[in-house]
Enzyme design. Structure first.
Site: not given
Ligand code: NAD
Length: 314
Positions: A9, A36, A145, A13, A141
């Site tokens: 990844g 990706i 997590k 950011q 999300y």
């Protein structure tokens, strides 16, 4: 072949800045970037296209480069995940299992996997949120997590996997753009202030949230990975605190540099997500266990953002 670090990844950011700093510290060829999608900026080192959901492709890259450490950053973030809950669950969980299982099988030695303040929910105490507290996340999300944290601790206890994790607050940096989180406004506001001297904020003016300057987040990430294993007492994820502020605070800070700047407010679905999160975080355990301390406050972060963005944004 000597051992290497794989960042999964890496075009996002955090990945953009983490790869740069890891390469500064360990050498360009020691850090394999992967994503990706191809990176937008030229990176001085190896890059592999990798879909983290493809276990065979992952193993091939790990063996090809003799990877022993993985930083797993691929995920769907809070706002994007709400639009595609099932895929968010699939990506956020299976990416973690694919990497944890490489360590369980003895192929890699160490993992960094970030959690988030999104593990907390509306029933969590919102001020100075403790490390151990009520955790009832209300976003897909946050649920992914929190489950991820439980699995990290489980793999550490049952299989001795050396996995380390931080609950990042909202991250603010000038080198890369955010990827669909609820705290994205705190980056965009600087870009819009420099370009158009105005900003329409999707959170209301008093929405105070825990945030951190990217330089501090990168420092913490590398620091927790470098700490001796016995110092890492928490194998779910560590609370980490930087700066807490609301849109009005940051807007006043920006006005010091751009006096004509103005902010307006138009809440959207992200307001509800923000309302379920803490306002400030207690990170005593990180300070005690691996000597964490943040360097930036709202004033120094804003000064640095504006100084650097003025040269980039046109
Ligand atoms: P981002 O969205 O900017 O970057 C994620 C990267 O993962 C993207 O480049 C994307 O192309 C890549 N990716 C997506 N699917 C992939 C796949 N199947 N295989 C390989 N790569 C894939 O996210 P970020 O802000 O850099 O966040 C990184 C991690 O930190 C995430 O786990 C996120 O939940 C966590 N985090 C971020 C923040 C923040 O403020 N940025 C706060 C808390 C936690």
């Amino acid at each position: 072949m000597s051992e290497t670090i794989l960042v999964i990844g890496s075009s996002g950011q955090i990945g953009t800045e983490l790869v740069e700093e890891l390469r500064n510290q360990f050498g360009n060829d020691k850090v394999i970037a992967s994503d990706i999608k191809e990176p937008q900026n030229v990176q001085n080192g190896p890059f592999e296209v990798l879909d983290i959901l493809n276990k065979e492709q992952l193993l091939k890259i790990v063996e090809k480069h003799n990877v022993k450490e993985i930083y797993l950053l691929a995920a769907l973030l809070s706002a994007t995940a709400e639009k595609n809950p099932e895929f968010a669950w699939e990506l956020n969980m299976n990416s973690l299992f694919n990497v944890l299982n490489l360590a369980k099988d003895g192929i890699i030695k160490k993992i960094f996997w970030p959690s988030s303040i999104a593990v907390f929910g509306p029933t969590t105490p919102r001020e100075n949120t403790p490390q151990y507290t009520i955790m009832e996340p209300s976003t897909v999300y946050g649920i992914s997590k929190q489950a991820g944290e439980r699995w990290c601790e489980y793999y550490n206890e049952k299989y001795g996997v050396d996995v380390r994790s931080i609950r990042y607050p909202g991250l603010i940096g000038y080198k890369s753009l955010p990827g669909g989180g609820t705290t994205d406004y705190a980056v965009d506001i600087f870009h819009q202030a420099i370009k158009h001297q105005k900003y329409e904020c999707f959170l209301n003016k008093s929405t105070r949230l825990p945030m951190m300057y990217m330089a501090d987040a990168i420092k913490a990430t590398i620091q927790i990975m470098q700490a001796p294993s016995e110092n890492i007492k928490i194998r779910s994820s560590y609370n980490l605190a930087g700066i807490s502020f609301n849109p009005e605070d940051i807007s006043s800070e920006i006005k010091k540099y751009i006096p004509s700047f103005s902010i307006s407010y138009k809440e959207d679905f992200r307001q509800k997500i923000a309302d379920s999160w803490p306002q400030s975080i207690d990170d005593t355990n990180s300070k005690k266990d691996w000597n964490w301390y943040p360097e930036y406050n709202l004033e120094s972060m804003s000064a640095d953002m504006i100084k650097n963005l003025k040269n980039i944004v046109t």
